[in-house]
Enzyme design. Structure first.
Site, mmCIF file in Angstrom:
data_model
loop_
_atom_site.group_PDB
_atom_site.id
_atom_site.type_symbol
_atom_site.label_atom_id
_atom_site.label_comp_id
_atom_site.label_asym_id
_atom_site.label_seq_id
_atom_site.Cartn_x
_atom_site.Cartn_y
_atom_site.Cartn_z
ATOM 1 N N GLN A 1 13.528 -34.215 6.723
ATOM 2 C CA GLN A 1 12.509 -33.249 7.163
ATOM 3 C C GLN A 1 11.817 -33.282 5.803
ATOM 4 O O GLN A 1 10.643 -32.570 5.651
ATOM 5 C CB GLN A 1 13.089 -31.615 7.208
ATOM 6 C CG GLN A 1 13.738 -31.470 8.621
ATOM 7 C CD GLN A 1 14.109 -30.084 8.676
ATOM 8 O OE1 GLN A 1 15.135 -29.988 9.055
ATOM 9 N NE2 GLN A 1 13.289 -29.238 8.524
ATOM 10 N N PHE B 1 15.819 -28.597 12.588
ATOM 11 C CA PHE B 1 15.951 -26.921 12.521
ATOM 12 C C PHE B 1 16.606 -26.654 11.103
ATOM 13 O O PHE B 1 17.333 -25.622 11.067
ATOM 14 C CB PHE B 1 17.326 -26.830 13.404
ATOM 15 C CG PHE B 1 16.926 -27.252 14.899
ATOM 16 C CD1 PHE B 1 15.972 -26.635 15.791
ATOM 17 C CD2 PHE B 1 17.828 -28.263 15.653
ATOM 18 C CE1 PHE B 1 15.546 -27.020 16.979
ATOM 19 C CE2 PHE B 1 17.324 -28.682 16.759
ATOM 20 C CZ PHE B 1 16.420 -28.136 17.547
ATOM 21 N N GLU C 1 16.661 -30.836 5.962
ATOM 22 C CA GLU C 1 15.758 -30.407 5.104
ATOM 23 C C GLU C 1 16.185 -30.946 3.682
ATOM 24 O O GLU C 1 15.507 -31.559 2.911
ATOM 25 C CB GLU C 1 15.501 -28.812 4.875
ATOM 26 C CG GLU C 1 14.410 -28.576 3.751
ATOM 27 C CD GLU C 1 14.029 -27.003 3.887
ATOM 28 O OE1 GLU C 1 13.519 -26.584 2.770
ATOM 29 O OE2 GLU C 1 14.366 -26.529 4.893
ATOM 30 N N ARG D 1 15.339 -14.714 1.186
ATOM 31 C CA ARG D 1 14.359 -14.477 2.559
ATOM 32 C C ARG D 1 15.257 -13.421 3.177
ATOM 33 O O ARG D 1 14.750 -12.670 3.926
ATOM 34 C CB ARG D 1 14.221 -15.792 3.369
ATOM 35 C CG ARG D 1 13.406 -15.511 4.707
ATOM 36 C CD ARG D 1 12.980 -16.865 5.232
ATOM 37 N NE ARG D 1 11.570 -17.384 4.424
ATOM 38 C CZ ARG D 1 10.439 -17.326 4.857
ATOM 39 N NH1 ARG D 1 10.148 -16.313 5.772
ATOM 40 N NH2 ARG D 1 9.509 -17.818 4.234
ATOM 41 N N ARG E 1 16.926 -22.876 11.021
ATOM 42 C CA ARG E 1 15.751 -21.976 11.580
ATOM 43 C C ARG E 1 15.851 -20.298 11.349
ATOM 44 O O ARG E 1 16.810 -19.730 11.615
ATOM 45 C CB ARG E 1 15.705 -22.183 13.048
ATOM 46 C CG ARG E 1 14.411 -21.812 13.644
ATOM 47 C CD ARG E 1 14.499 -22.594 15.197
ATOM 48 N NE ARG E 1 13.229 -22.303 15.846
ATOM 49 C CZ ARG E 1 13.030 -22.975 17.030
ATOM 50 N NH1 ARG E 1 13.852 -23.519 17.703
ATOM 51 N NH2 ARG E 1 11.806 -23.104 17.540
ATOM 52 N N THR F 1 9.091 -19.052 0.035
ATOM 53 C CA THR F 1 9.098 -17.913 -1.052
ATOM 54 C C THR F 1 9.188 -18.792 -2.427
ATOM 55 O O THR F 1 8.913 -17.882 -3.447
ATOM 56 C CB THR F 1 10.390 -17.146 -0.842
ATOM 57 O OG1 THR F 1 11.456 -18.022 -0.705
ATOM 58 C CG2 THR F 1 10.186 -16.556 0.483
ATOM 59 N N ALA G 1 9.958 -23.648 6.984
ATOM 60 C CA ALA G 1 9.416 -22.464 6.642
ATOM 61 C C ALA G 1 8.282 -22.189 7.733
ATOM 62 O O ALA G 1 7.386 -21.256 7.417
ATOM 63 C CB ALA G 1 8.850 -21.936 5.384
ATOM 64 N N GLU H 1 9.677 -20.416 13.804
ATOM 65 C CA GLU H 1 10.814 -19.495 13.457
ATOM 66 C C GLU H 1 10.804 -18.135 13.968
ATOM 67 O O GLU H 1 12.133 -17.486 14.297
ATOM 68 C CB GLU H 1 11.131 -19.539 11.954
ATOM 69 C CG GLU H 1 11.550 -20.714 11.130
ATOM 70 C CD GLU H 1 11.538 -20.533 9.903
ATOM 71 O OE1 GLU H 1 12.730 -20.884 9.224
ATOM 72 O OE2 GLU H 1 10.637 -20.577 9.105
#
Length: 779
Positions: free
Chosen positions: A195, A226, A230, A308, A340, A440, A509, A721
């Protein structure tokens, strides 16, 4: 613009012709790679001998940390995650050695020949033990608003409690996979299921000890991500690159499903402690949360995920006195990672538990307590981190879903049903979602693009986002077509490539369309400005008495014309040829950075989000109290998507996100044994939702006539998400059904996921708490 066009790879998916990494044809020099990992959760590596393994026929390389030419690190944020273990292993599944051979069978044979002496050490396998041993991965975080102590002291009613939320496996259909092909000199071409191609490029370069411009990462598509790809796709990519570097031959590693589940991190388990004060009417005056997150063996993205979660412990509710403290604990498990919702689900589960308990304490309908505490429109609209909740859709959605779901009528009918049935109980719950959109980590809110227009009128778009099945490339195709005023079949979206668009952020995100769509628009605007200026000259040359202004040139319906003199027009195809003849560049890069955001992490104050996505769900379940089995009878969803770029794709994301959330709150339970071995590492032991788990009556609606006015691409909203957390409605509907067993007089003990076992234990505990035990007699 708003079109139900098919996913651009849909036909290729269903015919099996879509090319994934494992499908890329390679010549007969291809080697197969294998990772040899630790069988211990925590141990010293006292010695190892690879000599016999290297002698196995067909084996071309057996590598240890000593063979890494660059840095033995692949931590994305904090460098605390070795590529290959050196002197110590910290979880079952940690990579220790790498093998490259002609066949996977030869790799297995070589693995048997490796001699390793381990000295087992004490392992920390749960949050409670980590807390007892003060095994923190970093300093605690805190966000506070108002005076929580005074708020609790002055509240007429106070509740306290704990909530445990479980881990979750990503269960992407395509496991972690990478193909590396060495080029000339130090060049390395990487085909990775990642990702985050730019981060994969960076970490490979560091591990190989070469410059980033020697590494090119290309990604056509992912078979699901998902969040699990990442950062952790970097691992497989680095291991593959090391073997390709050592052998000077193409190498591919594709993890077997069981190995993938054993070796990779999950959604973070949380242990949440809370205290809340409230009035007799249900208005919440003060809340204090303590979030304890299981980070696993290394930092990965755990602190961003924790942040988050902390930013979403308010969910949809204004609470004047608010404190949330978060800690990430180090355990001897694979480093937990993005999934996710990225902490949002755990934070929302915390506050939804509090609201539900308040309602039960006061003997009121939880939906009424939720509505009473919603963020306001003109007042009571500042979050605990001091961001204003603008364009609030909560009240609009609440009113619509209350009516469309017939919530009040059905709640009365459910109460009647429960009073007449001993062994089957129904429950219903309404839950909202307010989800902040933006990374964030503020600097990540940027994207790049490269757009090329050819003289046959076709367009090739390159951007930094990754299509992992969510339809990003289809939306980009539509956006490019709409901006140029041409039909979508004239636009092709190319594979993501770090040599075309550099220094990109992860597709995560829920920002893929927001960021990359705007970057593509920026590139197209530059090309259109050039074309408009030249076409205005062209039109003026033909009509010198009435010059055409560049500002009046319009791109529409595969034509370009003068809006003030519509008879002056040229086809888009012809215009591209003319531009080439008149030496006008038809290629441009594009760039976008999200405006108006930024926050101080140390103080927990600011504006971390560009806007909020809102949604609401009502779910009804029926529960067999003798077995713990449940069925979802009906779910109603209303989701805020702004002006949808592609309603068909957005509908799929809402439904899919909800069902994946459904797995987290019901069937998907991850278990380890006392030695840190994952027990649920295959589809026969780990239960993702199946067709029979989907609501029998599933009604999904997108909120209409509410464009996103903050300046997003084509007034749309992110969708990846937010629907996930709507599944909390099912979790709390199950709790509602359990509570009815004791006539809603006793608060059930409850955790997440609500497996059959959790449900049965909750019922058994209710039996013990009831002053007069029920005698179950089957009618």
């Amino acid at each position: 613009m708003k079109q139900y066009i098919y996913h651009e790879s849909g036909e290729l998916h269903v015919t099996g012709e879509a090319i994934y990494v494992d499908d890329i044809p390679v010549h007969d020099q291809l080697l197969i790679g294998k990772v040899v990992y630790s069988p211990y959760a925590h141990a010293k590596i006292k010695s190892f001998d690879l000599s016999e393994a290297k002698k196995v026929a067909g084996v071309h390389a057996v590598l240890s940390y000593k063979d890494i030419p660059g840095h033995n690190q692949m931590g994305p944020v904090v460098k605390d995650e070795p590529c290959l273990a050196e002197n110590e292993v910290n979880y079952v599944g940690q990579a220790v050695f790498l093998i490259a051979a002609d066949t996977i069978e030869q790799c297995y044979e070589a693995e048997k020949k490796i001699k390793v002496e381990y000295e087992p050490l004490e392992a920390i396998l749960d949050i409670e033990t980590a807390i007892a041993k003060n095994s923190l991965l970093g300093p605690p975080r805190n966000i506070t608003r108002g005076d929580v102590e005074a708020g609790l002291k002055n509240s007429k009613n106070v509740i306290k409690g704990e909530l445990r939320t479980g881990a979750q496996e990503h269960w992407y259909l395509e496991t972690q996979v990478c193909l590396c092909i060495p080029g000339e000199g130090n060049e390395m071409k990487v085909y990775s299921s990642t990702q985050h191609p730019s981060e994969t490029q960076t970490i490979i370069a560091e591990v190989l000890g070469i410059k980033r411009n020697e590494v090119t990462v290309e990604v056509r598509r992912l078979g699901g991500g998902f969040g699990g790809k990442e950062t952790q796709a970097n691992h497989t990519a680095c291991w593959t690159a090391l073997l390709a570097w050592a052998t000077k031959r193409p190498v591919k590693i594709r993890l077997f499903r069981d190995d993938d589940m054993i070796m990779t991190g999950k959604r973070h388990r949380f242990l949440i402690r809370y205290e809340a004060g409230f009035d007799d009417d249900g208005t919440i005056q003060a809340v204090r949360f303590e979030l304890n997150s299981d980070g696993g063996s290394a930092t990965d993205l755990s602190f961003a995920i924790l942040e988050r979660a902390m930013l979403h412990t308010d969910n949809a509710y204004y609470i004047p006195n608010f404190s949330v403290t978060g800690m990430v604990w180090k355990t001897n498990l694979p480093s937990n990672t993005a999934m996710r919702g990225f902490g949002g689900p755990q934070g929302m589960a915390a506050i939804e538990t509090v609201v539900d308990r308040i309602a039960r304490y006061l003997k009121k309908d939880p939906a009424d307590i939720r509505f009473k505490n919603f963020y306001g429109i003109e007042e009571r609209n500042i979050t605990h981190y001091e961001e204003k909740v603008e364009n609030n859709r909560l009240h609009l959605i609440y009113n619509q879903i209350l009516e469309s779901s017939e919530y009040k009528r059905r709640r009365k009918e459910i109460a009647e049903f429960n009073s007449q049935n001993e062994f089957f109980k129904k429950g219903i719950a309404l839950t909202p979602v307010k989800f902040g959109i933006s990374f964030t980590t503020t600097f990540l809110n940027q994207a790049g693009a490269l757009v090329n227009v050819y003289t046959d009128g076709t367009v090739l778009v390159n951007h930094g986002g990754i299509d992992m099945g969510q339809g990003l490339n289809t939306k980009i195709q539509q956006i490019a077509a709409a901006e140029f005023g041409i039909s979508p079949d004239k636009v092709k979206v190319n594979a993501t490539d770090t040599s075309k668009v550099p220094n990109t952020s992860a597709t995560a995100a829920s920002t893929g369309t927001d960021l990359n769509g705007m970057a593509v628009k920026n590139a197209i605007d530059i090309i259109k400005t050039r074309m408009s200026e030249e076409i205005s000259k062209l039109f003026t040359e033909k009509n010198p008495d009435k010059p055409t202004k560049a500002s009046s040139v319009v791109f529409e319906n595969d034509e370009i014309y003068d809006s003030e003199s519509p008879d002056r027009r040229i086809s888009f195809v012809e215009a591209t040829r003319v531009m080439n003849l008149r030496q006008v560049s038809l290629s441009s890069t594009g760039f976008y950075r999200t405006p108006t955001i930024g926050w101080d992490k140390s103080k927990g104050k600011g504006k971390p989000f560009f806007y909020y996505s809102f949604g609401m769900a009502v779910s009804e379940v029926i529960l067999d109290i003798l077995t713990g089995a449940h069925k979802i009878l009906r779910t109603d969803i209303i989701q805020d998507v702004g002006d949808s770029v592609n309603p068909g794709i957005d509908l799929g994301q809402i439904e899919g996100g909800f069902v994946q959330g459904l797995g987290w709150v019901t069937t998907e339970e991850i278990k380890w044994d006392e030695k840190g071995n994952l027990l649920t590492h295959s589809p026969d032991t780990y239960k993702i939702p199946v067709v029979s788990d989907i609501p029998k009556d599933f009604r999904v609606k997108m909120l209409e006539n509410v464009p996103n006015l903050v300046g997003t691409i084509r007034k749309s909203k992110a969708i990846g998400e937010p629907p996930f957390m709507l599944a909390l409605s099912v979790w709390l509907a199950i709790k509602d059904a359990i509570a009815s067993f004791a006539n809603n007089e006793i608060e059930p003990d409850f955790s997440l996921p609500a497996t059959n076992e959790v449900i049965l234990l909750a019922v058994e505990k209710l039996k013990k708490k009831m002053t007069t035990p029920k005698i179950l007699v089957k009618e």
